[in-house]
Design a protein around this motif. Sequence first.
Motif, mmCIF file in Angstrom:
data_model
loop_
_atom_site.group_PDB
_atom_site.id
_atom_site.type_symbol
_atom_site.label_atom_id
_atom_site.label_comp_id
_atom_site.label_asym_id
_atom_site.label_seq_id
_atom_site.Cartn_x
_atom_site.Cartn_y
_atom_site.Cartn_z
ATOM 1 N N ILE A 28 -6.696 -1.498 2.877
ATOM 2 C CA ILE A 28 -7.804 -1.308 1.956
ATOM 3 C C ILE A 28 -9.107 -1.374 2.745
ATOM 4 N N GLU A 29 -9.972 -0.393 2.529
ATOM 5 C CA GLU A 29 -11.260 -0.346 3.215
ATOM 6 C C GLU A 29 -12.366 -0.116 2.187
ATOM 7 N N ILE A 30 -13.312 -1.032 2.149
ATOM 8 C CA ILE A 30 -14.440 -0.930 1.226
ATOM 9 C C ILE A 30 -15.716 -0.732 2.029
ATOM 10 N N ASP A 31 -16.372 0.403 1.824
ATOM 11 C CA ASP A 31 -17.599 0.732 2.559
ATOM 12 C C ASP A 31 -17.437 0.530 4.070
ATOM 13 N N GLY A 32 -16.300 1.005 4.595
ATOM 14 C CA GLY A 32 -16.080 0.976 6.036
ATOM 15 C C GLY A 32 -15.525 -0.319 6.585
ATOM 16 N N LYS A 33 -15.340 -1.332 5.746
ATOM 17 C CA LYS A 33 -14.831 -2.620 6.210
ATOM 18 C C LYS A 33 -13.433 -2.876 5.657
ATOM 19 N N THR A 34 -12.513 -3.236 6.555
ATOM 20 C CA THR A 34 -11.149 -3.539 6.130
ATOM 21 C C THR A 34 -11.131 -4.876 5.395
ATOM 22 N N THR A 35 -10.594 -4.876 4.185
ATOM 23 C CA THR A 35 -10.520 -6.105 3.401
ATOM 24 C C THR A 35 -9.100 -6.614 3.223
ATOM 25 N N GLU A 36 -8.114 -5.737 3.445
ATOM 26 C CA GLU A 36 -6.738 -6.147 3.194
ATOM 27 C C GLU A 36 -5.759 -5.183 3.845
ATOM 28 N N LYS A 37 -4.629 -5.720 4.322
ATOM 29 C CA LYS A 37 -3.529 -4.915 4.832
ATOM 30 C C LYS A 37 -2.255 -5.342 4.124
ATOM 31 N N PHE A 38 -1.316 -4.428 4.004
ATOM 32 C CA PHE A 38 -0.031 -4.768 3.397
ATOM 33 C C PHE A 38 1.075 -3.987 4.088
ATOM 34 N N ASN A 39 2.264 -4.554 4.070
ATOM 35 C CA ASN A 39 3.407 -3.932 4.744
ATOM 36 C C ASN A 39 4.685 -4.517 4.170
ATOM 37 N N TRP A 40 5.396 -3.737 3.368
ATOM 38 C CA TRP A 40 6.624 -4.213 2.737
ATOM 39 C C TRP A 40 7.800 -3.304 3.073
ATOM 40 N N PHE A 41 8.921 -3.906 3.435
ATOM 41 C CA PHE A 41 10.202 -3.220 3.503
ATOM 42 C C PHE A 41 10.882 -3.466 2.160
ATOM 43 N N ILE A 42 11.439 -2.419 1.571
ATOM 44 C CA ILE A 42 11.878 -2.490 0.177
ATOM 45 C C ILE A 42 13.370 -2.233 0.053
ATOM 46 N N ARG A 43 14.030 -3.045 -0.731
ATOM 47 C CA ARG A 43 15.445 -2.866 -1.009
ATOM 48 C C ARG A 43 15.647 -1.580 -1.811
ATOM 49 N N CYS A 44 16.622 -0.800 -1.416
ATOM 50 C CA CYS A 44 16.909 0.465 -2.102
ATOM 51 C C CYS A 44 17.510 0.191 -3.477
ATOM 52 N N PRO A 45 16.905 0.727 -4.539
ATOM 53 C CA PRO A 45 17.479 0.522 -5.879
ATOM 54 C C PRO A 45 18.788 1.293 -6.039
ATOM 55 N N ASP A 46 19.592 0.869 -6.993
ATOM 56 C CA ASP A 46 20.922 1.450 -7.190
ATOM 57 C C ASP A 46 20.877 2.929 -7.574
ATOM 58 N N ASN A 47 19.786 3.349 -8.200
ATOM 59 C CA ASN A 47 19.720 4.739 -8.679
ATOM 60 C C ASN A 47 19.103 5.688 -7.656
ATOM 61 N N LYS A 48 18.899 5.211 -6.425
ATOM 62 C CA LYS A 48 18.344 6.052 -5.372
ATOM 63 C C LYS A 48 19.367 6.205 -4.240
ATOM 64 N N LYS A 49 19.191 7.273 -3.465
ATOM 65 C CA LYS A 49 20.131 7.583 -2.391
ATOM 66 C C LYS A 49 19.395 7.685 -1.065
ATOM 67 N N VAL A 50 19.992 7.091 -0.022
ATOM 68 C CA VAL A 50 19.408 7.139 1.319
ATOM 69 C C VAL A 50 20.185 8.134 2.171
ATOM 70 N N GLU A 51 19.470 9.109 2.736
ATOM 71 C CA GLU A 51 20.093 10.097 3.613
ATOM 72 C C GLU A 51 20.125 9.570 5.052
ATOM 73 N N PRO A 52 21.271 9.643 5.726
ATOM 74 C CA PRO A 52 21.371 9.172 7.118
ATOM 75 C C PRO A 52 20.339 9.816 8.044
ATOM 76 N N ALA A 53 20.037 11.089 7.822
ATOM 77 C CA ALA A 53 19.070 11.781 8.675
ATOM 78 C C ALA A 53 17.687 11.161 8.554
ATOM 79 N N ALA A 54 17.347 10.655 7.365
ATOM 80 C CA ALA A 54 16.037 10.024 7.167
ATOM 81 C C ALA A 54 15.940 8.727 7.956
#
Length: 200
Positions: A28-54
């Motif tokens: 997040i950047e407000i008027d050129g100044k960084t105020t926050e960073k975020f970084n999440w690894f997310i568990r794959c939900p049951d209704n989604k599919k992961v392709e090996p190539a990805a």
Amino acid sequence: MTKICYIDVETGGTNPAIHPVLQLSGKIEIDGKTTEKFNWFIRCPDNKKVEPAALEVNHLTEESIKSFDLPTYNEVYWKFTDILNRYVDKFNSTDKFFFCGYNAHFDDSFMRQFFIDNAVDEKSKKYGNYYGSYFWTPILDVMQLAAFALAKERQSMKDFKLNTVFRYIFGDKLADEINWHDALGDIEATEKLFKALTRW
């Protein structure tokens, strides 16, 4: 007041309807100044599919996705919107973020679906659960800015990936300082490119 949300996602494929967001990173950047960073690894939900190539592209494995104590889709959705709500009033049509990324249309499409997937009712599912209330249209796609700036040089470039464009503009020394195997590294590179190309 100018509000920018740099976003980069790593996904389980190329179709937002069936493939998941596996990593959501940003700044997040407000008027050129960084105020926050975020970084999440997310568990794959049951209704989604992961392709090996990805997984080969984003350097994740099925084992790591299953073994890490990753938050769920819904948990990350609430964490993310909690951050957005600190800076934007989603009920004020003049108060929004610029969505900024490299090849940002890809990230934007997955984030729009991410909001729909976490909709709490049919009405919010129809309207993307306020996604458009947080972000301006159009988005800021740094790849498009670079394409315009480097139009005369494009034929001499092997491809137009973020790493390639960054090295072309800034050189190998600065590029080697970027962690290219992490979404936050892509955010850092995207921000530098954006500011260089726009003289922000």
